[in-house]
Design a protein around this motif. Structure first.
Motif, mmCIF file in Angstrom:
data_model
loop_
_atom_site.group_PDB
_atom_site.id
_atom_site.type_symbol
_atom_site.label_atom_id
_atom_site.label_comp_id
_atom_site.label_asym_id
_atom_site.label_seq_id
_atom_site.Cartn_x
_atom_site.Cartn_y
_atom_site.Cartn_z
ATOM 1 N N ALA A 12 140.465 62.627 19.768
ATOM 2 C CA ALA A 12 139.212 63.360 19.882
ATOM 3 C C ALA A 12 139.367 64.818 18.999
ATOM 4 O O ALA A 12 138.517 65.454 18.365
ATOM 5 C CB ALA A 12 138.521 63.512 21.223
ATOM 6 N N LYS A 13 140.434 65.371 19.502
ATOM 7 C CA LYS A 13 140.774 66.756 18.963
ATOM 8 C C LYS A 13 140.959 66.757 17.364
ATOM 9 O O LYS A 13 140.475 67.656 16.795
ATOM 10 C CB LYS A 13 141.975 67.446 19.875
ATOM 11 C CG LYS A 13 141.625 67.766 21.055
ATOM 12 C CD LYS A 13 142.909 68.591 21.652
ATOM 13 C CE LYS A 13 142.437 69.380 23.106
ATOM 14 N NZ LYS A 13 143.516 70.164 23.761
ATOM 15 N N ALA A 14 141.712 65.679 17.029
ATOM 16 C CA ALA A 14 142.045 65.507 15.459
ATOM 17 C C ALA A 14 140.685 65.341 14.793
ATOM 18 O O ALA A 14 140.545 65.811 13.879
ATOM 19 C CB ALA A 14 142.996 64.441 15.257
ATOM 20 N N VAL A 15 139.940 64.601 15.345
ATOM 21 C CA VAL A 15 138.575 64.233 14.693
ATOM 22 C C VAL A 15 137.623 65.485 14.562
ATOM 23 O O VAL A 15 137.079 65.863 13.532
ATOM 24 C CB VAL A 15 137.740 63.022 15.390
ATOM 25 C CG1 VAL A 15 136.494 62.903 14.732
ATOM 26 C CG2 VAL A 15 138.539 61.544 15.174
ATOM 27 N N ALA A 16 137.614 66.347 15.776
ATOM 28 C CA ALA A 16 136.887 67.575 15.801
ATOM 29 C C ALA A 16 137.393 68.430 14.863
ATOM 30 O O ALA A 16 136.619 69.130 14.104
ATOM 31 C CB ALA A 16 136.813 67.895 17.273
ATOM 32 N N ALA A 17 138.817 68.555 14.484
ATOM 33 C CA ALA A 17 139.177 69.493 13.577
ATOM 34 C C ALA A 17 138.942 69.207 12.238
ATOM 35 O O ALA A 17 138.729 69.972 11.335
ATOM 36 C CB ALA A 17 140.760 69.388 13.665
ATOM 37 N N CYS A 18 138.379 67.850 12.018
ATOM 38 C CA CYS A 18 137.928 67.426 10.471
ATOM 39 C C CYS A 18 136.605 67.714 10.369
ATOM 40 O O CYS A 18 135.826 67.479 9.399
ATOM 41 C CB CYS A 18 137.979 65.760 10.481
ATOM 42 S SG CYS A 18 139.758 65.172 10.479
ATOM 43 N N SER A 19 135.747 68.411 11.307
ATOM 44 C CA SER A 19 134.397 69.094 11.448
ATOM 45 C C SER A 19 133.375 67.964 10.952
ATOM 46 O O SER A 19 132.570 68.265 10.161
ATOM 47 C CB SER A 19 134.336 70.006 10.473
ATOM 48 O OG SER A 19 135.230 70.960 10.748
ATOM 49 N N PRO A 20 133.261 66.857 11.612
ATOM 50 C CA PRO A 20 132.292 65.653 11.606
ATOM 51 C C PRO A 20 130.895 66.303 11.737
ATOM 52 O O PRO A 20 130.838 67.251 12.698
ATOM 53 C CB PRO A 20 132.638 64.767 12.539
ATOM 54 C CG PRO A 20 133.298 65.373 13.630
ATOM 55 C CD PRO A 20 133.968 66.597 12.848
ATOM 56 N N GLU A 21 130.078 66.166 11.113
ATOM 57 C CA GLU A 21 128.602 66.567 11.323
ATOM 58 C C GLU A 21 127.649 65.728 12.031
ATOM 59 O O GLU A 21 126.799 65.873 12.602
ATOM 60 C CB GLU A 21 127.883 66.623 9.659
ATOM 61 C CG GLU A 21 128.536 67.686 8.782
ATOM 62 C CD GLU A 21 128.338 67.768 7.475
ATOM 63 O OE1 GLU A 21 127.530 68.571 7.117
ATOM 64 O OE2 GLU A 21 128.723 66.925 6.828
ATOM 65 N N VAL A 22 128.132 64.310 12.154
ATOM 66 C CA VAL A 22 127.230 63.332 12.710
ATOM 67 C C VAL A 22 128.356 62.279 13.410
ATOM 68 O O VAL A 22 129.126 61.891 12.847
ATOM 69 C CB VAL A 22 126.176 62.470 12.186
ATOM 70 C CG1 VAL A 22 125.795 61.433 12.950
ATOM 71 C CG2 VAL A 22 125.200 63.284 11.426
ATOM 72 N N ILE A 23 128.503 62.279 14.924
ATOM 73 C CA ILE A 23 129.078 61.255 15.614
ATOM 74 C C ILE A 23 128.150 60.459 16.362
ATOM 75 O O ILE A 23 127.006 61.009 17.003
ATOM 76 C CB ILE A 23 129.976 61.860 16.538
ATOM 77 C CG1 ILE A 23 131.021 62.949 16.012
ATOM 78 C CG2 ILE A 23 130.793 60.883 17.394
ATOM 79 C CD1 ILE A 23 131.880 63.889 16.765
#
Length: 419
Positions: A12-23
């Motif tokens: 979750a932290k790794a994905v958040a660091a990639c700055s997704p715009e839609v989950i």
């Protein structure tokens, strides 16, 4: 930053660091902790510029991701097992439309019978969907692969699955160097979509394609996967330069120097296999391990190069194609066709059954003795199987197989305990 963290939380932290715009996601074990953590980050304002969509199903999740990606948003989802099957139509559509969605698959067995534990059956069922599939050995690699996945997906405009073993990795507490947002920003450029729905420049996506063009469209999907064979090692190298550690790539060789026997596998079981190989190396055996990270695209040349000096290789795989056998095994055989290398396939760990060092040693002892069959199921309980086959031969109405085997197993255990 290094911290003791559950695998799902690290993802979750790794994905958040990639700055997704839609989950967009729908919870299903063992994926749930990932999307719960991401929803909490959005709600608390720690992940800004991101819209988190609570959808009514896995099909809804992938459909929402398709819409978001089509209008140019960096998009992410996660699923497992029956959830992946429920979104299959949309999974194929995402690949066919060339949308760079990243999805975590927390690998879990597929029913029936219902089973919530780990094997690779779910992701393997989608091996022909057009998605890239990257398999993680550890939680560190799983976190790193997600960051690389966004880079690969967006460069080629193709969706990527990052596969990590359910519960074994997703729920394991380990030391993980969780990627920092600033590091990720250096590695992952702002998303510039190759295609985007824009009212100012109207186009159609998902239009019907007839026989005159369908082959060419499918060929280009294949061509992009072949491009990924070149891009994945480049991304791996650049990641290592920025983050200071080596993760990802096509294959992961281990102690292949002078190896006459090579064990080939994917995912978390590689750790146990490496321990066994270390022990047998101490005995003087010439044995090594080849871990496959990229299953799609399949790195035929890299596998061929790694196995070229071996006398034999053994595929240990946590899924199989009913009616024929090992899936990864067949790919590896294609890679070494004409090289005269003996090969064996060992189906193991189905439905979460432990793959122990003792069982692996026993299997390798059989290999050395020349008694290992070309295809075998590790730790198969022949007594239970034979009892069920005898029951089926004795009566037409033999009953449901799964329930019969569970009943026989319990009766045997009760008898051993004197109950």
């Amino acid at each position: 930053m290094r911290e003791q963290i559950e695998g799902s939380q690290a993802i979750a932290k790794a994905v958040a660091a990639c700055s997704p715009e839609v989950i967009a996601a729908y919870p299903i074990s063992p994926q749930t902790h990932i999307v719960e953590a991401l929803s909490a980050l959005v709600k608390k304002g720690n992940l800004t510029g991101c819209e988190y969509l609570n959808v009514e199903s896995e099909f809804g999740a992938m459909s929402a991701c398709i819409g978001a990606s089509a209008v140019g948003a960096r998009t992410y989802t996660a699923t497992a097992s029956q959830g992946l099957l429920f979104m299959v139509e949309a999974v194929y559509n995402a690949a066919g439309l060339g949308l760079p969605i990243v999805m975590t698959v927390a690998n879990r067995a597929i029913g029936a019978p219902i089973n919530i534990w780990n094997d690779h059956t779910d992701a393997m069922s989608q091996r022909d969907s057009g998605w890239l599939q990257l398999y993680a050995e550890t939680n560190q690699e799983a976190a790193d692969l997600h960051i690389q996945a966004f880079r690969i997906a967006e460069e080629l405009s193709i969706p990527v699955m990052v596969c990590m073993d359910g519960f074994i990795l997703t729920h394991a507490m380990e030391i993980v160097d969780v990627p920092e947002a600033e590091q990720v920003k250096r590695f992952l450029p702002d998303y510039e979509p190759r295609q985007v729905l824009d009212p100012a420049h109207p186009v159609s996506i998902g239009a019907m394609v007839g026989p005159e063009a369908y082959t060419e469209v499918r060929y280009l999907a294949h061509h992009r996967q072949m491009q990924a064979l070149e891009l994945i090692p480049q991304v791996q190298k650049e990641f290592a330069e920025i983050f200071g550690r080596d993760s990802g790539g096509l294959v992961r060789p281990y102690r292949l120097d002078e190896a006459e026997t090579i064990i080939v596998s994917m995912g978390s079981v590689l750790g146990t296999i490496k321990d066994v190989v270390d022990e047998r190396r101490e005995r003087g055996e010439k044995i090594g391990v080849l871990g496959i990270t990229s299953f799609r695209p399949f790195p035929i040349d890299a596998v061929r190069e790694a196995l070229k000096n071996a006398k034999r290789f053994v595929n240990i795989e946590k899924a199989f194609s009913v009616g024929i056998g090992g899936i990864v095994s067949s790919h590896c055989r294609s890679a070494v066709r004409g090289m005269g290398i003996d090969n064996y396939e060992v189906i193991a760990g189905l439905g979460g059954r432990p793959i122990t060092k003792a069982s692996l040693h026993s299997m390798l002892d059989e290999l050395e003795a020349g008694t290992l069959p070309a295809q075998t199921f590790l730790d198969l309980d022949h007594e239970l199987v034979d009892a069920e086959l005898a029951r089926e031969n004795a009566t037409r109405r033999s009953g449901p197989t799964a329930e019969n085997i569970m009943r026989d197993s319990k009766a045997r255990t009760d008898a051993a305990l004197g109950n």
